[in-house]
Motif scaffolding. Structure first.
Motif, short mmCIF file in Angstrom:
data_model
loop_
_atom_site.label_atom_id
_atom_site.label_comp_id
_atom_site.label_asym_id
_atom_site.label_seq_id
_atom_site.Cartn_x
_atom_site.Cartn_y
_atom_site.Cartn_z
N GLU A 29 39.29 33.37 7.07
CA GLU A 29 38.22 31.91 7.42
C GLU A 29 37.97 32.39 9.06
N LYS A 30 38.79 32.58 9.96
CA LYS A 30 38.23 32.73 11.32
C LYS A 30 38.15 34.04 11.66
N LYS A 31 38.38 35.15 10.87
CA LYS A 31 37.83 36.55 11.20
C LYS A 31 38.84 37.13 12.47
N ILE A 32 39.92 36.62 12.47
CA ILE A 32 40.91 37.24 13.21
C ILE A 32 42.19 37.93 12.60
N ARG A 33 42.90 38.54 13.71
CA ARG A 33 43.83 39.65 13.14
C ARG A 33 45.30 39.33 13.72
N HIS A 34 45.25 38.36 14.56
CA HIS A 34 46.45 37.94 15.34
C HIS A 34 46.80 36.54 15.34
N LEU A 35 48.05 36.17 14.99
CA LEU A 35 48.33 34.39 14.89
C LEU A 35 49.67 34.49 15.66
N PRO A 36 49.64 33.81 16.85
CA PRO A 36 50.84 33.31 17.41
C PRO A 36 51.50 32.20 16.51
N ILE A 37 52.88 32.46 16.40
CA ILE A 37 53.60 31.27 15.74
C ILE A 37 54.58 30.63 16.78
N VAL A 38 54.23 29.33 16.65
CA VAL A 38 54.90 28.32 17.63
C VAL A 38 55.59 27.15 16.94
N ASP A 39 56.73 26.74 17.58
CA ASP A 39 57.40 25.76 16.92
C ASP A 39 57.01 24.33 17.28
N GLY A 40 57.94 23.23 16.95
CA GLY A 40 57.53 21.81 16.95
C GLY A 40 57.46 21.64 18.42
N GLN A 41 57.94 22.18 19.45
CA GLN A 41 57.76 21.97 20.88
C GLN A 41 56.80 22.74 21.60
N GLY A 42 55.87 23.54 20.84
CA GLY A 42 54.85 24.22 21.19
C GLY A 42 55.30 25.63 21.79
N THR A 43 56.32 26.04 21.34
CA THR A 43 56.99 27.19 22.28
C THR A 43 56.57 28.43 21.34
N VAL A 44 55.94 29.51 21.78
CA VAL A 44 55.82 30.58 21.01
C VAL A 44 56.93 31.48 20.67
N VAL A 45 57.46 31.37 19.32
CA VAL A 45 58.71 32.11 18.89
C VAL A 45 58.38 32.95 18.05
N GLY A 46 57.20 33.52 17.79
CA GLY A 46 56.79 34.76 16.92
C GLY A 46 55.37 35.14 17.12
#
Length: 216
Positions: A29-46
């Motif tokens: 949909e967004k034509k992107i190739r990378h997605l940060p994964i964040v937890d419930g506290q907004g911390t990047v975990v993956g």
């Protein structure tokens, strides 16, 4: 130049519990190739990339929204604890990180919050802009002695010809450790007069190698 000047501030992210199918749809949909994964506290975990998704799916051309693989939580295929950057990092440092680690993107975090992302494409675009390669121009490569004042002498010639210099790159000469290659991009389409003057003053112009223009 620092990261916050070139990073993408419109970052799309998912949570570890989102599915592979969620990632596929968002990337398409967004034509992107990378997605940060964040937890419930907004911390990047993956981080998950298009490459990760393609490796996880039996076929990137076959969409099976009800299959087990598509319903797999992202946390099972994401890269955990990814390298992150700061908005005040130097762009050159990010480029070195990409080169040394072979990664293709860097989530940008400030105060524990995801505020941007930078990719190899962003770096390439920045390089093109900094060198002026996207503008009508000519590139002149000159072998010079590695001594003070040489750059000043060369830029004086460009000044006399009223030629606007867009960028100057200096890199080692693979054939002579005592010299450097000076690559000048100048905002002029016909550099013959400049090349002739450079050669008349004893400079070794490597490119363009124009027939008929020789040292006197």
């Amino acid at each position: 130049m620092i990261v916050e000047e070139i990073m993408n501030r419109h970052v799309y992210s998912l949570s570890p519990t989102n599915t592979v199918n969620d990632a596929v749809r968002l990337m398409r949909e967004k034509k992107i190739r990378h997605l940060p994964i964040v937890d419930g506290q907004g911390t990047v975990v993956g981080i998950i990339t298009e490459h990760d998704v393609k490796n996880a799916l039996p076929s990137c051309l076959k969409e099976e929204p009800n299959s087990t693989i598509h319903q797999t939580p992202i946390e099972e295929i994401m890269t955990k604890n990814p390298i992150i950057g700061h908005p005040l990092d130097f762009v050159e440092e990010v480029a070195v990180t990409f080169y040394e680690t072979k990664i293709s993107c860097l989530p940008i975090v400030s105060g524990g919050e995801l505020i941007g992302i930078i990719t190899t494409t962003d770096l390439l675009y920045t390089y093109i802009e900094l060198t002026g390669a996207h503008k009508p121009s000519s590139k002149i490569d000159i072998r010079v002695s590695d001594k003070p004042g040489t750059l000043s002498d060369i830029t004086q010639i460009f000044k006399e010809h009223k030629a606007n210099v867009l960028s100057v790159l200096i890199f080692p000469d693979s054939k002579n450790e005592n010299s450097r290659i000076l690559s000048v991009r100048v905002q002029i389409l016909n550099p013959l007069a400049i090349i002739g003057e450079l050669r008349n003053q004893g400079f070794d112009v490597l490119w363009p190698n124009v027939p008929g223009v020789h040292n006197e």
